[in-house]
Write a protein that holds these residues in place. Structure first.
Motif, PDB file in Angstrom:
ATOM      1  N   LEU A 367       0.869  -1.174   0.000  1.00  0.00           N
ATOM      2  CA  LEU A 367       0.000   0.000   0.000  1.00  0.00           C
ATOM      3  C   LEU A 367       0.908   1.227   0.000  1.00  0.00           C
ATOM      4  O   LEU A 367       1.892   1.260   0.755  1.00  0.00           O
ATOM      5  CB  LEU A 367      -0.822   0.031   1.285  1.00  0.00           C
ATOM      6  CG  LEU A 367      -2.269  -0.432   1.258  1.00  0.00           C
ATOM      7  CD1 LEU A 367      -2.907  -0.171   2.613  1.00  0.00           C
ATOM      8  CD2 LEU A 367      -3.097   0.224   0.150  1.00  0.00           C
ATOM      9  N   PHE A 368       0.574   2.217  -0.812  1.00  0.00           N
ATOM     10  CA  PHE A 368       1.407   3.425  -0.859  1.00  0.00           C
ATOM     11  C   PHE A 368       1.590   4.009   0.540  1.00  0.00           C
ATOM     12  O   PHE A 368       0.649   4.119   1.321  1.00  0.00           O
ATOM     13  CB  PHE A 368       0.753   4.478  -1.768  1.00  0.00           C
ATOM     14  CG  PHE A 368       1.436   5.806  -1.669  1.00  0.00           C
ATOM     15  CD1 PHE A 368       2.668   6.016  -2.268  1.00  0.00           C
ATOM     16  CD2 PHE A 368       0.874   6.852  -0.936  1.00  0.00           C
ATOM     17  CE1 PHE A 368       3.318   7.241  -2.152  1.00  0.00           C
ATOM     18  CE2 PHE A 368       1.514   8.082  -0.819  1.00  0.00           C
ATOM     19  CZ  PHE A 368       2.737   8.270  -1.432  1.00  0.00           C
ATOM     20  N   SER A 369       2.832   4.365   0.834  1.00  0.00           N
ATOM     21  CA  SER A 369       3.151   4.954   2.133  1.00  0.00           C
ATOM     22  C   SER A 369       3.913   6.255   1.878  1.00  0.00           C
ATOM     23  O   SER A 369       4.983   6.236   1.260  1.00  0.00           O
ATOM     24  CB  SER A 369       4.024   3.949   2.901  1.00  0.00           C
ATOM     25  OG  SER A 369       4.538   4.512   4.062  1.00  0.00           O
ATOM     26  N   PRO A 370       3.353   7.412   2.275  1.00  0.00           N
ATOM     27  CA  PRO A 370       4.052   8.672   1.986  1.00  0.00           C
ATOM     28  C   PRO A 370       5.370   8.764   2.740  1.00  0.00           C
ATOM     29  O   PRO A 370       5.408   8.506   3.947  1.00  0.00           O
ATOM     30  CB  PRO A 370       3.064   9.742   2.464  1.00  0.00           C
ATOM     31  CG  PRO A 370       2.037   9.040   3.281  1.00  0.00           C
ATOM     32  CD  PRO A 370       2.105   7.577   3.020  1.00  0.00           C
ATOM     33  N   ARG A 371       6.439   9.121   2.036  1.00  0.00           N
ATOM     34  CA  ARG A 371       7.773   9.238   2.644  1.00  0.00           C
ATOM     35  C   ARG A 371       8.205  10.691   2.630  1.00  0.00           C
ATOM     36  O   ARG A 371       8.329  11.284   1.537  1.00  0.00           O
ATOM     37  CB  ARG A 371       8.806   8.389   1.880  1.00  0.00           C
ATOM     38  CG  ARG A 371       8.486   6.931   1.696  1.00  0.00           C
ATOM     39  CD  ARG A 371       8.645   6.080   2.932  1.00  0.00           C
ATOM     40  NE  ARG A 371       7.772   6.451   4.015  1.00  0.00           N
ATOM     41  CZ  ARG A 371       8.119   6.427   5.307  1.00  0.00           C
ATOM     42  NH1 ARG A 371       9.324   6.101   5.666  1.00  0.00           N
ATOM     43  NH2 ARG A 371       7.266   6.743   6.238  1.00  0.00           N
ATOM     44  N   GLU A 372       8.431  11.242   3.789  1.00  0.00           N
ATOM     45  CA  GLU A 372       8.812  12.661   3.895  1.00  0.00           C
ATOM     46  C   GLU A 372      10.017  12.966   3.002  1.00  0.00           C
ATOM     47  O   GLU A 372      11.001  12.231   3.024  1.00  0.00           O
ATOM     48  CB  GLU A 372       9.150  12.972   5.362  1.00  0.00           C
ATOM     49  CG  GLU A 372       9.229  14.450   5.630  1.00  0.00           C
ATOM     50  CD  GLU A 372       9.358  14.750   7.123  1.00  0.00           C
ATOM     51  OE1 GLU A 372       8.650  14.141   7.934  1.00  0.00           O
ATOM     52  OE2 GLU A 372      10.187  15.620   7.453  1.00  0.00           O
ATOM     53  N   GLY A 373       9.902  14.032   2.214  1.00  0.00           N
ATOM     54  CA  GLY A 373      11.024  14.419   1.353  1.00  0.00           C
ATOM     55  C   GLY A 373      10.883  13.915  -0.074  1.00  0.00           C
ATOM     56  O   GLY A 373      11.633  14.333  -0.951  1.00  0.00           O
ATOM     57  N   THR A 374       9.938  13.007  -0.341  1.00  0.00           N
ATOM     58  CA  THR A 374       9.751  12.533  -1.722  1.00  0.00           C
ATOM     59  C   THR A 374       8.621  13.328  -2.379  1.00  0.00           C
ATOM     60  O   THR A 374       7.685  13.762  -1.693  1.00  0.00           O
ATOM     61  CB  THR A 374       9.387  11.027  -1.760  1.00  0.00           C
ATOM     62  OG1 THR A 374       8.119  10.842  -1.100  1.00  0.00           O
ATOM     63  CG2 THR A 374      10.434  10.172  -1.085  1.00  0.00           C
TER      64      THR A 374
END
Ligand code: SAM
Ligand code: SF4
Ligand code: F3S
Length: 470
Positions: A367-374
């Motif tokens: 499942l998509f997981s938001p990654r800080e900085g991307t």
């Protein structure tokens, strides 16, 4: 061509080894052997890094334990790829505060990809005061000097500077397995897929010199390793930074020429760089296992573009057709992300269509997981979580049907398998792998571990095969 990659001078590695020897002498004088606990999260690249950390630790005189309470040094090698992985690490590191309270002299060290994220290093510094040492993947080669600083001075050590990364040869290795081995052929990634943190924490692509890789494989073959996996985030772009450019296919051929009875695997391949030459080389090299892990991530072209994957669905499918025309029984696996920001259910259905068309043997679904900085973390993400989960479950169900059907087709066949360990099941105590890396459980003597053997497949389910030795 000037080599753009920084290689750590051998004198610097020798200095680290000399520090290891000084630490080993000190502990020998103290009597009982000190113990280390090493825990690894994330991908095979991290497993390979932990083998080098263990290599250094052994040279420092440490033995190994699976019990944190017994350890004088605890090393947690972390992964940043999804939030779930990070939360598990933070939970486990938080719990170590009790170990530190009971054993104040135990050194607690955190390393790996998470530590290369500035906001995480900051959080550890401020809120996890029981952690003594933090370093990112770039500084792994300096681990002995960090330990020495902790042992000789009070205070904490943080070494997480952002840098493009280097290559360090000559670090000792303690491998976790006696049949299968990882060999990193390159580090870092240049692709910047819009959802992915790896290029930020692992630095730019840099290739090890072919002679170092070939020497390592030669040694592994001589030691009796039977299954050797060449590792990199995108092995297909191997060699671009070398003085004398050599591509991945050339490297594969050179590894194949090394004498010995072993299988060669590799991961991961990026579809945009997986070429006809690679497929031909795989077909020609008898030691290269007939399996390809080729992540496609999403089946819809708009989403692929948003992901910055630089390939379309049609291009991906064309590569698969080309590969199958050369190796008809190739085992195919892939990675898929569900719920990328803005992906509609209608667009998600294109992912299902790719599954139906390709018929993968297995799939790794995320499942998509938001990654800080991307970049993807900043995109609007309107789809409710329930809808994403519904799509995710549809994907898993479809793949389970396909995997079960593909596995059932093995029943009655005889396959040359590598017996690679214990399965933990009473009825089928051994585990083995087909050349395509499908798991087979079977009965037999433990003395067979490490041998190739003909196995008749007698049963199958979604996740594994069952067989008997011939
Ligand atoms: N370099 C490899 C590649 O290009 O496929 C593997 C990279 S990553 C270690 C393994 C997988 O994690 C990816 O293929 C992708 O499916 C998944 N992944 C990476 N970032 C993610 C994210 N932010 N959310 C969900 N899944 C992610
Ligand atoms: Fe991440 Fe893409 Fe690089 Fe793989 S190729 S590590 S998914 S940025
Ligand atoms: Fe995780 Fe780093 Fe691997 S983020 S998946 S351990 S490269």
């Amino acid at each position: 061509m000037q080599r753009t990659t920084t290689v750590v001078p051998q004198a610097d590695i020798d200095r680290q080894l000399a520090i290891c020897d000084q630490i080993a002498q000190l502990s020998a004088q103290r009597g009982a052997q000190p113990l280390a606990f090493v825990d690894t999260y994330g991908c095979q690249q991290n497993e390979a890094d932990s083998e080098r950390i263990r290599g250094y630790l052994r040279r420092m005189g440490y033995g190994f334990t699976g019990d944190e309470e017994q350890a004088q040094i605890i090393v947690i090698n972390t992964c940043a790829v999804r939030e779930h992985a990070e939360l598990r690490v933070l939970g486990n590191v938080g719990a170590l505060v009790h170990v530190k309270r009971r054993h104040p002299d135990t050194l607690i060290c955190l390393c790996g990809c998470m530590m290369q994220e500035p906001h995480i290093a900051d959080k550890i510094c401020k809120s996890y005061r029981h952690v003594d040492l933090v370093f990112g993947p770039h500084a792994l080669w300096q681990f002995p000097e960090f330990v020495q600083t902790l042992l000789t001075r009070r205070g904490r050590v943080f070494r997480t500077a952002d840098e493009p990364g280097s290559i360090a040869e000559g670090i000792p290795v303690v491998r976790q397995d006696s049949v299968k081995a990882w060999v990193s052929i390159m580090y870092g990634c240049n692709n910047f897929c819009s959802y992915c943190i790896v290029p930020y924490v692992r630095g730019r692509e840099r290739s090890r010199a072919p002679e170092d890789i070939l020497e390592e494989v030669r040694q592994l073959a001589a030691e009796g390793y039977r299954d050797i996996t060449l590792l990199g985030q995108n092995v297909n772009s191997y060699g671009k930074d070398l003085d004398e450019p050599m591509d991945f296919s050339d490297l594969l051929r050179a590894v194949n020429d090394i004498p010995g009875d072993f299988l060669i695997r590799f991961m991961t391949s990026h579809p945009k760089d997986a070429t006809h030459k690679l497929f031909e080389t795989m077909a020609r090299c008898e030691k290269v296992a007939p399996v390809l892990h080729l992540p496609f991530q999403a089946g819809n072209d708009r989403i692929l573009k948003e992901m910055n994957r630089r390939h379309t669905r049609a291009q991906y499918l064309e590569k698969i057709r080309d590969l199958r025309s050369l190796i008809p029984d190739i085992v195919l696996t892939s990675d898929v992300i569900v719920g990328f920001p803005g992906e509609t259910t209608w667009e998600f259905e294109d992912t299902l269509k790719v599954l139906e068309e390709v018929q993968f043997d297995a799939l790794f679904t995320f499942l998509f997981s938001p990654r800080e900085g991307t970049p993807a973390a900043k995109l609007p993400d309107p789809m409710p979580r329930e809808e994403k989960l519904r799509n995710f479950n549809r994907l898993v169900e479809l793949q389970n049907e396909i995997s079960a059907r593909k596995h059932a087709a093995y029943i009655g066949k005889t396959v040359r398998c590598l017996i690679d360990g214990r399965s933990g099941e009473e009825a089928y105590p051994l585990s083995a792998r087909t050349p395509g890396n499908r798991l087979v459980r079977l009965a037999g003597d433990e003395g067979l571990i490490g041998a190739f053997a003909d196995v008749k497949i007698t049963g199958a389910n979604t996740w594994s095969l069952f067989g008997e030795l011939i």
